[in-house]
Design a protein around this motif. Structure first.
Motif, mmCIF file in Angstrom:
data_model
loop_
_atom_site.group_PDB
_atom_site.id
_atom_site.type_symbol
_atom_site.label_atom_id
_atom_site.label_comp_id
_atom_site.label_asym_id
_atom_site.label_seq_id
_atom_site.Cartn_x
_atom_site.Cartn_y
_atom_site.Cartn_z
ATOM 1 N N TYR A 119 0.836 -1.198 0.000
ATOM 2 C CA TYR A 119 0.000 0.000 0.000
ATOM 3 C C TYR A 119 0.872 1.251 0.000
ATOM 4 C CZ TYR A 119 -3.711 -3.135 1.753
ATOM 5 O OH TYR A 119 -4.623 -4.152 1.930
ATOM 6 N N SER A 120 0.457 2.260 -0.743
ATOM 7 C CA SER A 120 0.987 3.606 -0.581
ATOM 8 C C SER A 120 0.108 4.304 0.450
ATOM 9 C CB SER A 120 0.936 4.397 -1.893
ATOM 10 O OG SER A 120 1.652 3.736 -2.907
ATOM 11 N N VAL A 121 0.727 5.030 1.377
ATOM 12 C CA VAL A 121 -0.024 5.709 2.437
ATOM 13 C C VAL A 121 0.419 7.167 2.486
ATOM 14 C CG1 VAL A 121 -0.659 5.717 4.880
ATOM 15 C CG2 VAL A 121 -0.112 3.551 3.732
ATOM 16 N N ASP A 122 -0.562 8.111 2.446
ATOM 17 C CA ASP A 122 -0.198 9.528 2.459
ATOM 18 C C ASP A 122 -0.293 10.107 3.862
ATOM 19 O OD1 ASP A 122 -2.877 10.049 2.993
ATOM 20 O OD2 ASP A 122 -3.343 10.627 0.915
ATOM 21 N N ARG A 123 -0.058 11.421 3.955
ATOM 22 C CA ARG A 123 -0.005 12.071 5.262
ATOM 23 C C ARG A 123 -1.362 12.150 5.940
ATOM 24 N NH1 ARG A 123 4.967 14.206 6.000
ATOM 25 N NH2 ARG A 123 6.257 14.330 4.110
ATOM 26 N N SER A 124 -2.422 11.898 5.203
ATOM 27 C CA SER A 124 -3.766 11.823 5.796
ATOM 28 C C SER A 124 -4.117 10.398 6.187
ATOM 29 C CB SER A 124 -4.801 12.360 4.802
ATOM 30 O OG SER A 124 -4.548 13.707 4.479
ATOM 31 N N GLU A 125 -3.127 9.492 6.079
ATOM 32 C CA GLU A 125 -3.321 8.064 6.348
ATOM 33 C C GLU A 125 -4.300 7.431 5.375
ATOM 34 O OE1 GLU A 125 -1.737 5.988 8.422
ATOM 35 O OE2 GLU A 125 -0.402 7.595 9.083
ATOM 36 N N ASN A 126 -4.431 8.026 4.209
ATOM 37 C CA ASN A 126 -5.211 7.389 3.145
ATOM 38 C C ASN A 126 -4.362 6.275 2.523
ATOM 39 O OD1 ASN A 126 -7.477 9.179 3.275
ATOM 40 N ND2 ASN A 126 -6.220 10.735 2.233
ATOM 41 N N HIS A 127 -4.983 5.108 2.317
ATOM 42 C CA HIS A 127 -4.294 3.958 1.733
ATOM 43 C C HIS A 127 -4.665 3.811 0.266
ATOM 44 C CE1 HIS A 127 -3.508 3.123 5.891
ATOM 45 N NE2 HIS A 127 -2.975 1.933 5.649
ATOM 46 N N SER A 128 -3.688 3.510 -0.561
ATOM 47 C CA SER A 128 -3.969 3.227 -1.963
ATOM 48 C C SER A 128 -4.655 1.873 -2.085
ATOM 49 C CB SER A 128 -2.658 3.204 -2.755
ATOM 50 O OG SER A 128 -1.895 2.039 -2.393
ATOM 51 N N GLU A 129 -5.067 1.555 -3.280
ATOM 52 C CA GLU A 129 -5.507 0.196 -3.554
ATOM 53 C C GLU A 129 -4.300 -0.731 -3.394
ATOM 54 O OE1 GLU A 129 -8.533 -0.911 -4.175
ATOM 55 O OE2 GLU A 129 -9.315 1.139 -3.935
ATOM 56 N N PRO A 130 -4.505 -1.950 -2.893
ATOM 57 C CA PRO A 130 -3.349 -2.830 -2.678
ATOM 58 C C PRO A 130 -2.814 -3.409 -3.977
ATOM 59 C CG PRO A 130 -5.371 -3.986 -2.136
ATOM 60 C CD PRO A 130 -5.769 -2.573 -2.440
ATOM 61 N N ILE A 131 -1.523 -3.632 -3.992
ATOM 62 C CA ILE A 131 -0.879 -4.426 -5.033
ATOM 63 C C ILE A 131 -0.421 -5.718 -4.376
ATOM 64 C CG2 ILE A 131 1.144 -4.630 -6.524
ATOM 65 C CD1 ILE A 131 1.016 -1.707 -7.051
ATOM 66 N N THR A 132 -0.840 -6.848 -4.899
ATOM 67 C CA THR A 132 -0.489 -8.147 -4.319
ATOM 68 C C THR A 132 0.644 -8.778 -5.113
ATOM 69 O OG1 THR A 132 -2.749 -8.486 -3.526
ATOM 70 C CG2 THR A 132 -1.330 -10.422 -3.653
ATOM 71 N N VAL A 133 1.695 -9.152 -4.388
ATOM 72 C CA VAL A 133 2.833 -9.822 -5.019
ATOM 73 C C VAL A 133 3.099 -11.119 -4.263
ATOM 74 C CG1 VAL A 133 3.872 -7.685 -5.830
ATOM 75 C CG2 VAL A 133 4.499 -8.579 -3.586
ATOM 76 N N THR A 134 3.821 -12.024 -4.901
ATOM 77 C CA THR A 134 4.171 -13.292 -4.258
ATOM 78 C C THR A 134 5.668 -13.540 -4.409
ATOM 79 O OG1 THR A 134 3.698 -14.550 -6.268
ATOM 80 C CG2 THR A 134 1.892 -14.300 -4.668
ATOM 81 N N GLY A 135 6.188 -14.359 -3.502
ATOM 82 C CA GLY A 135 7.594 -14.730 -3.560
ATOM 83 C C GLY A 135 7.850 -15.929 -2.670
ATOM 84 N N THR A 136 8.914 -16.641 -2.957
ATOM 85 C CA THR A 136 9.271 -17.834 -2.192
ATOM 86 C C THR A 136 10.606 -17.620 -1.492
ATOM 87 O OG1 THR A 136 8.116 -19.233 -3.797
ATOM 88 C CG2 THR A 136 9.662 -20.319 -2.295
ATOM 89 N N PRO A 137 10.609 -17.481 -0.164
ATOM 90 C CA PRO A 137 11.874 -17.251 0.553
ATOM 91 C C PRO A 137 12.849 -18.412 0.363
ATOM 92 C CG PRO A 137 9.968 -16.846 1.971
ATOM 93 C CD PRO A 137 9.454 -17.518 0.735
#
Length: 399
Positions: free
Chosen positions: A104-122
């Motif tokens: 999420y991108s979060v601004d100074r008003s604590e507004n959250h962007s739409e989520p971007i979902t990613v995956t990975g294998t540690p």
């Protein structure tokens, strides 16, 4: 007049309260949802994921980027990175299963962007890399534990053996982040017993219980006894230093009292040599040097005149009064090592644990000796004099 004063005070309090509330709230308040981050790249790491990205082009009031994921304990967790960064590191996974992360991108008003979902294998978590490298082998009076920690991950290692009722119990706990280390459990009879270890990291991930690689997982400690210091005799050869200078005394080295020390004057050419008759013929298994002094002078740790590099020699019969080292059997070279490698004056908890335990050295070749020589080449802070608290020996007595 009093009413006017009370009114002024009340007004001031209201202003202060309003300021305090403003300080804890967003400096800017709007309902505009920030843009999402772009060009996200996920890179697997040992026990984690590195996630890099480009910040939105219109990021004027962007405050931070947040990653939300489920940790290895099944709990929701999050990591935040400021608007001045373009990478988030997620650590602490205990497995190599595929992970899903919402960004999420979060601004100074604590507004959250739409989520971007990613995956990975540690990749393999560090605690299991250390587990794969650990070996438990028989040692004098117990077992030796050796391991590699190539990532220098902060870990805790529990060293275990069976207690009086036969249950596996922790005897010593080691906290370390050194690349390669070893430790021993000692003080056990030369009969088969179980030794084991468990490794833990700061995220409370545990290794499996690690045992010796033998058919029954048992090890038989190598036989040794602690030499009786009351049988020692002082020997002074022509090229020996004087260890009785200042507040020091030769016998303080063998009195099992950590508040006393040996001390040289500092005017003798190196190496500064001490010679002792051990009172018995013995094949030494190990010896220990305690610096000055864990109990009454801890500020001397890894500094002052504490021995840094030295060589030890032995002989079954005294070669000659001149003390020529070429006539003695060289047993080994020794170097006092600070685990953290930090500069003089800076000591970690691991350093101080080592300082308290002493500098211990083992002997791989069984050489029968009665006379022992300790030849110091350098001190921790380069001092010309040498001082330390105690020296102790273990081995197999021949006669």
């Amino acid at each position: 007049m009093m009413k006017q004063l009370i009114g002024i005070l009340v007004s001031m309090c209201l202003v202060l309260l309003a300021c305090e509330e403003n300080e804890h709230g967003p400096l800017i308040s709007d309902g505009t949802i920030p843009s999402v981050i772009e060009n996200v790249v996920v890179t697997p790491t040992n026990g984690g994921l590195d996630i890099s990205y480009d910040l939105p082009s219109n990021n004027g009031d962007l405050l931070y980027v947040k990653a939300v994921y489920t940790d290895s304990k099944g709990r929701e967790a999050e990591v935040k990175t400021s608007a001045y960064d373009n990478e988030i590191k997620i650590l602490g996974f205990s497995d190599t299963a595929e992970k899903s992360v919402k960004l999420y991108s979060v601004d100074r008003s604590e507004n959250h962007s739409e989520p971007i979902t990613v995956t990975g294998t540690p990749l393999t978590p560090p605690v299991f890399l250390v587990q794969e490298s650990m070996e438990i082998t028989a040692d004098f009076g117990g077992a030796r534990f050796t391991w590699d920690n190539t990532l220098k991950t902060p870990i805790t290692i529990e060293l275990m053996t069976t207690n009086e009722i036969g249950d596996l119990a922790t005897v010593e706990t080691i906290y370390t982040e050194q690349e390669a280390s070893r430790s021993s459990l000692r003080g056990y009879e030369s009969s088969p017993r179980l030794f084991a270890a468990v490794i833990r990291d700061r995220y409370d991930n545990f290794s499996d219980t690690i045992y010796a690689d033998t058919s029954d997982q048992l090890l038989t400690p190598l036989f040794e006894v602690r030499l009786d210091k009351t049988k020692f005799q002082k020997v002074i050869l022509d090229n020996d230093d004087n260890w009785d200078a200042w507040e020091g005394d030769y016998w303080n080295c063998f009195d099992d009292d950590l508040t006393t020390i040996v001390h040289t004057q500092g005017d003798h050419p190196r190496p500064s040599i001490m010679t002792v008759d051990l009172g018995v013929v013995v094949t030494l298994s190990r010896f220990n040097v305690i610096q000055r002094s864990p109990e009454n002078a801890r500020h001397f740790a890894f500094t002052h005149g504490n021995p840094k590099t030295y060589t030890v020699y032995g002989a079954k019969e005294l070669p000659g009064q001149d003390g020529n080292l070429d006539d003695w059997i060289k047993l080994r070279d020794c170097e006092s090592i600070k685990p953290s490698g930090s500069p003089i004056g800076t000591n970690t908890d691991e350093d101080m644990d080592h300082f308290d335990a002493g500098d211990e050295y083992t002997f791989d070749e069984p050489v029968e000796i009665r006379y022992f020589r300790f030849a110091v080449h350098s001190t921790w802070d380069g001092a010309g004099y040498i001082d330390f608290s105690e020296m102790t020996f273990w081995g197999n007595i021949v006669e």
